[in-house]
Design an enzyme around this catalytic site. Sequence first.
Site, short mmCIF file in Angstrom:
data_model
loop_
_atom_site.label_atom_id
_atom_site.label_comp_id
_atom_site.label_asym_id
_atom_site.label_seq_id
_atom_site.Cartn_x
_atom_site.Cartn_y
_atom_site.Cartn_z
CE1 TYR A 142 93.45 -136.15 1.13
CE2 TYR A 142 94.02 -138.47 1.02
CZ TYR A 142 93.91 -137.30 1.74
OH TYR A 142 94.26 -137.27 3.06
CE LYS A 192 82.88 -135.12 11.64
NZ LYS A 192 82.74 -134.84 13.08
CG ASP A 225 84.05 -136.84 15.43
OD1 ASP A 225 83.33 -137.74 14.95
OD2 ASP A 225 83.57 -135.84 16.00
CG ASP A 249 95.98 -140.20 4.46
OD1 ASP A 249 96.88 -140.94 4.84
OD2 ASP A 249 96.18 -139.16 3.79
CG ASP A 253 99.41 -142.37 8.91
OD1 ASP A 253 99.40 -143.40 8.20
OD2 ASP A 253 100.08 -141.36 8.63
#
Length: 368
Positions: A142, A192, A225, A249, A253
Amino acid sequence: MSNPSLLILPGDGIGPEVMAEVRKIIDWFGAKRGLAFDVEEDLVGGAAYDRHGTPLADETMARAQEVDAVLLGAVGGPKYDDLDFSVKPERGLLRLRKEMDLFANLRPAVCFDALADFSSLKREVVAGLDIIIVRELTSGIYFGEPRGIFEEGNERVGINTQRYTESEIDRVARAAFELARKRGNKVCSMEKANVMESGILWREVVQKVHDEDYPDVELSHMYADNGAMQLVRNPKQFDVIVTDNLFGDILSDAAAMLTGSLGMLPSASLGAPMENGRPKALYEPVHGSAPDIAGQGKANPIACILSFAMALRYSFDQGGEADRLEAAVNKVLADGVRTADLLAQEGVEPVSTAQMGDAILAALDAGL
Ligand code: NAD
């Protein structure tokens, strides 16, 4: 000795409504537990823009840097949708996070027993759930450069850059290990590393911090993942999850929905310790300003109240008092008190924002 200081920024939409209930709780701790705070209130977001033409005045920013903790409601609303990006309400929040250098975002996912049937997962998968996600908040994709939309040949290309320095990984890893020591003593780090170099470095640094300074904490690594899958398959296997800004993020959620309503979710964003040993800290509910219900007395104040419980625990070393407040929330829910967002069964009348606050105060009194 002076009282610890709190800067309250209610913001927009339901922010002021839920914060009014937090003010009652703060007053209760002062009156009944001898735990008084020096509280100041100021503007942020659209409310600050309306007054000052900016979503966070410089004086407010300066006070945020000085106080022991900042408590924020929510920012934003349709009235401000067409404003220039530089003065949008969200910029006020981003400025606070950036200038206070709040690099560790703590998002608990706790399933209150009375709400276990409210989750989209089966009761046995979520009942008793108590995990916390530590998301790196000030770096990663970001913020990384280069970023932008560029011309490339006869078409455009959109670019963002995932970038982490060793010190950025080191400090958020430490935050996670410190937290784990106060809880279940287990950290799972997610990245990852199979496809991203930044993930390889992330894994190396987290392992190094662990081996050198936190060998007593159980550490595991997981690809993000797989982490997403495990979070919905068997979330109780986790205690503390530490991950980068982007994965955090998304994962936080997903974890949030394990527990039911947005109206239940608190968060803390912590930075480096100040001179008095307390971390720079901003506490806020995860939800936004909910313009669809603002001004109607329908908002659930629990997320904001639980954010204050986090402040008690992480800024003021009052874990016992935080437990007291969380137990009061638990009791009220167990008694069947519900704001509209928590209504599952037919025939249960919802209570208003203020009635929920009052019920929690009554439960606090009953717990004395
Ligand atoms: P939102 O979280 O405000 O609302 C999503 C849905 O959840 C709405 O239906 C709302 O009524 C409900 N909801 C949220 N909090 C609730 C509560 N405490 N009690 C009961 N119901 C609740 O998200 P949105 O609708 O996507 O965004 C609305 C505005 O808030 C936008 O301007 C957005 O930019 C802003 N926003 C701010 C923050 C923040 O301040 N940290 C976070 C997210 C969104």
